[in-house]
Design a protein around this motif. Structure first.
Motif: not given
Length: 761
Positions: A260-279, A284-291
């Motif tokens: 379960f924990t490993i599976a959760c890291t995939i949507p978390i990583a997608l959110l970090v990527g969208l936050w850092m490159y689109r939203i 970078v610091v904000e995305a890192s804290l979210i992740g």
């Protein structure tokens, strides 16, 4: 200094971990400060005035200028797979000293040198792969040989990495010998818990006693366990003794919390990527804290998965875990690098580096004794964790933490396409590899600090316990863990263990403390390392007064997630690299395949690569794949070092060739020796067992011989090229910073003098 540097356990002096850790940190710091500066200034002659491929070939897909520390995180996450974590744990059967020496010396003088110089060479070649560098330096035919060898090696490497995840997260069914007997404890019986069309599963209570034959002695099994019995056979107890029929298997359930924990890291990583490159572009610091917050929450929430209605979705079988990994590897390889691969690796690198630094602090604070012997004489010729002898297999078992050919693929794959400026090559290439060496050292310390009896109970396959029991009893006697003539389960002479808050001598109690996970027979090293890490973290927090049950199970599952992220980030990057290699080869048949952003080609190549490494995991085991992985991985390092040596000689920088030639000679001597032993001893022994083991034996022999022949052929051709280049009058012995081929006109090789040149600081 007793109790800080050493202490007495079982009548022998035992070294503590803190002085070892401090010495290792000092050596790594000196190597980075001086040796990497020499490589940057003299050997590679890095120069920020030369534009990198990320700028020259920018496409927003694969060529993308990236912040130095974000790229450091991606590169470290990509290279740091199962090797530095699992290798030192498996090699602990030889003792901790051989592995420690190889990790420290190997990473400073070989592994980091290879990673940094291959990265520099690829950046100067437009981000090209090792195969393309071979074509430039050794001729067009070398591309075919190197590409074929690399592709085979990558597939084997990905299978070796993936099977560790399967061992850590997926359920297992371990065959048990017919005639094995179980003696039930007083006033307790066994009962059926599940019926299927083909089998019945029975639950056995704690404190049963087992013996493998009627003439064997009884051995206590403190933890509860489950056995699956064929439906047409029935279990009966006669005077509290149950005799198993043929076809029985012990069931080791999968880890729903970890999955379960490993599976959760995939949507978390997608959110970090969208936050850092689109939203929030560039935040970078904000995305890192979210992740980071998301990962912590996922680990805590995972505690409620076992026993909940969601458990059936996350408690995967071995086959389901393999399928899930293949799907993830396929998707991560096809998606744009900025969307999932880079942010997930960046997120993982925060977790990885943070956990390693936390482990270093934990080791210094807890200062656990290294309970394993420096050299284990009982298993010098091989044992339950690794079948080969200490030489040369300690160098094969511990690979990635000292030197890894797989790293050269990352250094000539995704990373050079994202380097912003050449001065970034030093911290990314040399620094990230030193960090991986440190990973190997802390993994080794975590394993060495475990009670040897607990270590071997977890790392001895249930089907092989009878084979190694006499040697294990001898080891426990030598280490003072038992009195003469007493059952190894009854500890004596080790009162120090009983003073610990974590009772390492009691496997059932450790299983309870880590959340009820099954630990016995969990070979592969991942579970052992997680237990070692959890104990170190728990010991370091002993001063807080927290109850063990409140913290140790979280540390254990955090460690499982930490290990799985290490491996999965290497699998997604490795699959992408293998896809690039295959597309380069297919590009000779159809030009569109050579375009890495052509979706049909990317999908087709990724499907082939994923299917191949998935099939190897499906049909293999840790004992069959890991040795072959070690051989292939180290031979790839030989190829990479030989190519860099050739490049140095071809560009008139032969006086620096010793930095790659010496480690290449050492690695090839150990690896070829191990390869010969495998194809003449261990693999034929597998063939003799018949059935699927015979098929795996033939496959292992074929793949190993193929890779060895490719490497020998390439080395012979490189040797001829070295001799010609050194004796040729056309070679300029200058410090040309462009590493241009000698076939180019001398006028195109100007001396580079720049105030921006990267030098030691």
């Amino acid at each position: 200094m007793e109790g800080i540097i050493y202490q007495e356990i079982g009548g022998r002096l035992v070294l503590h971990a803190m002085p070892v850790m401090l010495a290792v940190l000092g050596i790594l710091a000196i190597a980075y400060r001086y040796y990497s500066a020499f490589l940057a200034a003299k050997v590679a002659a890095l120069d920020d005035s030369i534009p990198t491929p990320a700028h020259c070939l920018y496409d927003g897909q694969n060529y993308h200028p990236t912040n130095r520390w974000v790229l450091f995180g991606h590169h470290f996450a990509a290279i740091s797979g199962a090797g530095p974590l699992i290798g030192p744990v498996l090699a602990m059967q030889f003792g901790y000293l051989p592995g420690l020496l190889w990790l420290v010396l190997g990473v400073c003088l070989a592994g980091a040198v290879q990673d940094m110089l291959v990265l520099a060479a690829s950046v100067r070649r437009g981000g090209k792969s090792l195969a393309e560098i071979a074509r430039t330096e050794l001729g067009p035919w070398a591309t075919l040989v190197v590409s074929a060898a690399i592709l085979f090696i990558v597939i084997i490497a990905l299978a070796g990495l993936g099977i560790v995840v399967v061992k850590a997260l997926g359920g297992e069914e371990v065959p048990l010998a017919a005639g094995m007997q179980i003696r039930l404890p007083e006033k307790h019986g066994f009962h059926a818990v599940e019926h299927t069309a083909t089998a019945t599963r029975y639950h056995f209570p704690p404190n049963c006693e087992l013996r493998y034959t009627a003439n064997d002695r009884w051995r206590q099994r403190p933890e509860a366990f489950q056995i699956q019995v064929p439906r047409d056979a029935a279990l009966e107890a006669h005077e509290r003794i149950v005799t198993l029929p043929a076809g029985c298997k012990q069931i080791v359930p999968g880890s729903s919390w970890g999955t379960f924990t490993i599976a959760c890291t995939i949507p978390i990583a997608l959110l970090v990527g969208l936050w850092m490159y689109r939203i929030r572009r560039g935040k970078v610091v904000e995305a890192s804290l979210i992740g980071a917050i998301g990962v912590i929450i996922a680990t805590i929430v995972g505690n409620w998965i076992p026993g909940s209605p969601l458990e059936k979705y996350f408690s995967l079988t071995r086959e389901q875990t393999i399928l899930a990994m293949c799907i993830y590897g396929f998707v991560a390889s096809v998606l744009p690098v900025w969307l999932l691969l880079c942010p997930r690796d960046y997120l993982s690198s925060f977790l990885k580096i943070g956990t390693i630094l936390l482990l270093v602090v934990g080791v210094i604070v807890a200062n656990p004794p290294l309970r394993h012997p420096p050299i284990n004489e009982v298993f010098l010729a091989g044992g339950p964790t690794f079948k080969g002898s200490i030489f040369p297999f300690v160098f094969i078992c511990i690979m990635c933490g000292a030197i890894s050919g797989f790293h050269s693929l990352v250094s000539s794959g995704t990373t050079p396409k994202m380097v912003d400026k050449e001065s970034d090559i030093r911290p990314i290439g040399y620094g990230a590899m030193l960090m991986e060496g440190l990973v190997g050292v802390v993994a080794l310390i975590a394993a060495a600090s475990l009670d040897p009896k607990l270590y071997f109970e977890m790392n001895t396959d249930l089907s092989e316990v009878q084979r190694y029991q006499d040697q294990l009893d001898e080891l426990y006697r030598r280490l003072g863990l038992v009195r003469e003539g007493q059952d190894p389960l009854h500890q004596a002479g080790v009162r120090d263990l009983h003073q610990l808050p974590v009772p390492q001598h009691d496997l059932a109690e450790v299983e309870r403390l880590v959340g009820g996970e099954a630990l016995r027979g969990r070979t592969g090293g991942a579970v052992t390392l997680a237990v070692g890490m959890a104990i170190i973290f728990t010991e370091a927090l002993r001063w807080t007064g927290l109850a063990l049950e409140q913290i140790m199970k979280y540390w254990y599952h955090f460690a499982i997630m930490f290990e799985a992220l290490f491996i999965l980030t290497t699998i997604d990057t490795g699959t992408r690299i293998a896809r690039f290699l295959l597309q380069e080869a297919l590009g000779k048949l159809h030009p569109k395949f050579d375009k890495t952003d052509w979706l049909p080609g990317a999908v087709f190549a990724t499907a082939i690569v994923t299917g191949l490494w998935g099939a190897l995991i499906w049909t293999g085991s840790i004992s069959t794949i890991w040795p072959m992985f070690g051989i292939a991985n180290q031979l790839l390092a030989v190829i990479a070092l030989a190519l860099v040596t050739t490049l140095l000689i071809n560009t008139g920088r032969g006086r620096y060739a010793w930095v790659t030639l010496l480690p290449m000679l050492f690695v090839i001597s150990t690896t070829m020796t191990a390869g010969i032993q495998l194809i003449t001893r261990q693999f034929p022994a597998m063939i003799a067992q018949g059935g699927s083991r015979a098929l795996a034996g033939y496959l292992n022999i074929g793949l190993t011989v193929f890779v060895m022949l490719c490497v020998i052929t390439l080395l012979l051709h490189a040797l001829v090229r070295w001799i010609v280049a050194i004796t040729s009058l056309g070679v300029r012995h200058t410090s040309d910073t462009r590493w241009a081929p000698v076939t180019e006109p001398l006028a195109s090789q100007p001396e580079q003098v720049s105030t921006n040149r990267s030098t030691a600081s």
